[in-house]
Write a protein that holds these residues in place. Structure first.
Motif, PDB file in Angstrom:
ATOM      1  N   UNK A  44      -6.426   5.974  -1.622  1.00 54.39           N
ATOM      2  CA  UNK A  44      -6.016   4.904  -2.533  1.00 54.39           C
ATOM      3  C   UNK A  44      -5.895   3.572  -1.803  1.00 54.39           C
ATOM      4  N   UNK A  45      -5.315   3.612  -0.610  1.00 54.93           N
ATOM      5  CA  UNK A  45      -5.114   2.385   0.162  1.00 54.93           C
ATOM      6  C   UNK A  45      -6.443   1.772   0.586  1.00 54.93           C
ATOM      7  N   UNK A  46      -7.330   2.593   1.127  1.00 51.65           N
ATOM      8  CA  UNK A  46      -8.640   2.096   1.562  1.00 51.65           C
ATOM      9  C   UNK A  46      -9.401   1.518   0.376  1.00 51.65           C
ATOM     10  N   UNK A  47      -9.366   2.214  -0.753  1.00 52.86           N
ATOM     11  CA  UNK A  47     -10.068   1.737  -1.945  1.00 52.86           C
ATOM     12  C   UNK A  47      -9.525   0.387  -2.405  1.00 52.86           C
ATOM     13  N   UNK A  48      -8.192   0.232  -2.391  1.00 54.14           N
ATOM     14  CA  UNK A  48      -7.584  -1.005  -2.891  1.00 54.14           C
ATOM     15  C   UNK A  48      -7.741  -2.149  -1.907  1.00 54.14           C
ATOM     16  N   UNK A  49      -7.532  -1.878  -0.631  1.00 50.18           N
ATOM     17  CA  UNK A  49      -7.587  -2.938   0.376  1.00 50.18           C
ATOM     18  C   UNK A  49      -9.000  -3.492   0.518  1.00 50.18           C
ATOM     19  N   UNK A  50      -9.980  -2.616   0.510  1.00 55.23           N
ATOM     20  CA  UNK A  50     -11.360  -3.049   0.682  1.00 55.23           C
ATOM     21  C   UNK A  50     -12.090  -3.255  -0.642  1.00 55.23           C
ATOM     22  N   UNK A  51     -11.346  -3.162  -1.755  1.00 55.62           N
ATOM     23  CA  UNK A  51     -11.903  -3.424  -3.085  1.00 55.62           C
ATOM     24  C   UNK A  51     -13.166  -2.600  -3.340  1.00 55.62           C
ATOM     25  N   UNK A  52     -13.101  -1.305  -3.036  1.00 53.75           N
ATOM     26  CA  UNK A  52     -14.268  -0.438  -3.188  1.00 53.75           C
ATOM     27  C   UNK A  52     -14.511  -0.036  -4.637  1.00 53.75           C
ATOM     28  N   UNK A  53     -13.474  -0.135  -5.470  1.00 50.23           N
ATOM     29  CA  UNK A  53     -13.571   0.205  -6.896  1.00 50.23           C
ATOM     30  C   UNK A  53     -14.036   1.647  -7.095  1.00 50.23           C
ATOM     31  N   UNK A  54     -13.690   2.520  -6.143  1.00 54.93           N
ATOM     32  CA  UNK A  54     -14.066   3.936  -6.173  1.00 54.93           C
ATOM     33  C   UNK A  54     -15.583   4.121  -6.286  1.00 54.93           C
ATOM     34  N   UNK A  55     -16.329   3.088  -5.921  1.00 50.96           N
ATOM     35  CA  UNK A  55     -17.800   3.104  -5.949  1.00 50.96           C
ATOM     36  C   UNK A  55     -18.366   3.271  -7.361  1.00 50.96           C
ATOM     37  N   UNK A  56     -17.527   3.145  -8.377  1.00 47.90           N
ATOM     38  CA  UNK A  56     -17.995   3.280  -9.769  1.00 47.90           C
ATOM     39  C   UNK A  56     -17.481   2.111 -10.609  1.00 47.90           C
ATOM     40  N   UNK A 205       3.680  -3.452   2.607  1.00 52.90           N
ATOM     41  CA  UNK A 205       3.333  -2.119   3.101  1.00 52.90           C
ATOM     42  C   UNK A 205       2.027  -1.629   2.487  1.00 52.90           C
ATOM     43  N   UNK A 206       1.894  -1.752   1.159  1.00 58.77           N
ATOM     44  CA  UNK A 206       0.744  -1.189   0.472  1.00 58.77           C
ATOM     45  C   UNK A 206      -0.542  -1.952   0.673  1.00 58.77           C
ATOM     46  N   UNK A 207      -0.443  -3.268   0.921  1.00 57.90           N
ATOM     47  CA  UNK A 207      -1.653  -4.080   0.989  1.00 57.90           C
ATOM     48  C   UNK A 207      -2.004  -4.504   2.412  1.00 57.90           C
ATOM     49  N   UNK A 208      -0.989  -4.661   3.290  1.00 59.64           N
ATOM     50  CA  UNK A 208      -1.264  -5.128   4.645  1.00 59.64           C
ATOM     51  C   UNK A 208      -1.040  -4.067   5.711  1.00 59.64           C
ATOM     52  N   UNK A 209       0.170  -3.511   5.752  1.00 60.33           N
ATOM     53  CA  UNK A 209       0.537  -2.629   6.866  1.00 60.33           C
ATOM     54  C   UNK A 209      -0.351  -1.388   6.908  1.00 60.33           C
ATOM     55  N   UNK A 210      -0.580  -0.764   5.756  1.00 60.94           N
ATOM     56  CA  UNK A 210      -1.421   0.437   5.752  1.00 60.94           C
ATOM     57  C   UNK A 210      -2.814   0.112   6.267  1.00 60.94           C
ATOM     58  N   UNK A 211      -3.339  -1.059   5.908  1.00 61.10           N
ATOM     59  CA  UNK A 211      -4.655  -1.454   6.415  1.00 61.10           C
ATOM     60  C   UNK A 211      -4.684  -1.558   7.922  1.00 61.10           C
ATOM     61  N   UNK A 212      -3.645  -2.157   8.507  1.00 63.98           N
ATOM     62  CA  UNK A 212      -3.574  -2.280   9.967  1.00 63.98           C
ATOM     63  C   UNK A 212      -3.421  -0.904  10.622  1.00 63.98           C
ATOM     64  N   UNK A 213      -2.626  -0.036  10.000  1.00 64.98           N
ATOM     65  CA  UNK A 213      -2.445   1.311  10.564  1.00 64.98           C
ATOM     66  C   UNK A 213      -3.773   2.064  10.568  1.00 64.98           C
TER      67      UNK A 213
END
Length: 249
Positions: A44-56, A205-213
């Motif tokens: 969920x974090x990777x999808x939201x941070x990188x705006x992948x839109x679940x590829x659909x 946490x949800x938008x920045x920290x998880x991305x850095x981790x």
């Protein structure tokens, strides 16, 4: 010195054992579920941070995403942290199963109604169900804080979260007084607005920290972290830092 080192090692071992004693050992299906929820949170974090839109081309609103993230990671608290010091560390009692399920159900409901909540301003005036669920979730968050941080955190969070209810009380100093809210409106605002549970700490946490981790773990796993450390030492390893560098200069 040898005896002192031995005592330090014993103290460190005792402290580590004490910390591990705070956690419950989970196995079998519940361990698998624990790992699955953790993996889901990362996805969920990777999808939201990188705006992948679940590829659909499916977009999740920020508030719905944060509710899902809250459900994924907060629900685990009731599986891992026992209710009391005397609670079993080897099995999960029935009431923790129920609390775990309630957290998942409420956060999924809030995530599904995220757009409706924004459009209709539920933080100020909502239907009965989301308001009632806000009271339940408020209590669960305080219980989670008690289990993870102790009674001091529970009392501090509990007292401060009730501030809107007593904002205009006679004993409240004038510099801290404000417009009062009833208990239901306070619970609604805590859970359905972007200023309390979904406030700045949760968003950071949800938008920045998880991305850095995730980025840091990726570098460490692929060897990139070691490369950048070696590069830094190769370029600046002989240069002093701070005032030491000025003195050397």
């Amino acid at each position: 010195m040898g005896q002192l080192d031995e005592q330090l090692k014993v103290m460190e071992a005792a402290e580590a054992k004490s910390d591990l004693g705070r956690f419950r050992t989970i196995s079998g299906v519940w361990r698998t579920l624990f790992l699955a929820l953790t993996a889901l949170g990362v996805v969920l974090s990777v999808n939201q941070i990188f705006n992948l839109k679940f590829f659909v081309e499916f977009v999740i609103l920020d508030n719905s995403y944060l509710y899902l993230l809250l459900g994924v990671f907060f629900s685990i608290v009731f599986l891992v942290f026992p209710a009391t010091k005397k609670s079993s560390r080897d099995r999960i009692p029935w009431y923790d199963y129920i609390l775990f399920g309630i957290v998942i159900a409420i956060t999924i409901y809030y995530a599904l109604t995220g757009l409706q909540s924004l459009e209709q301003g539920w933080e100020y005036d909502s239907p009965t169900l989301p308001a009632a669920l806000a009271i339940v979730m408020w209590a669960l968050i305080l219980e989670g804080a008690r289990r993870t941080g102790g009674w001091a955190i529970f009392v501090i969070f509990g007292v401060l979260s009730l501030y809107p209810v007593v904002a205009d009380s006679s004993f409240m100093p004038s510099m801290f007084s404000g417009n009062p809210q009833d208990f239901l409106s306070t619970a609604r605002y805590h859970l359905l607005s972007e200023e309390s549970v979904l406030g700045i700490p949760m968003r950071v946490f949800g938008i920045l920290i998880i991305g850095f981790i995730i980025f840091g773990v990726t570098l460490q796993s692929t060897g990139g972290g070691k490369f950048f450390i070696n590069l830094a030492f190769a370029m600046l390893g002989g240069v002093g830092s701070g005032f030491a560098g000025l003195v050397d200069f």
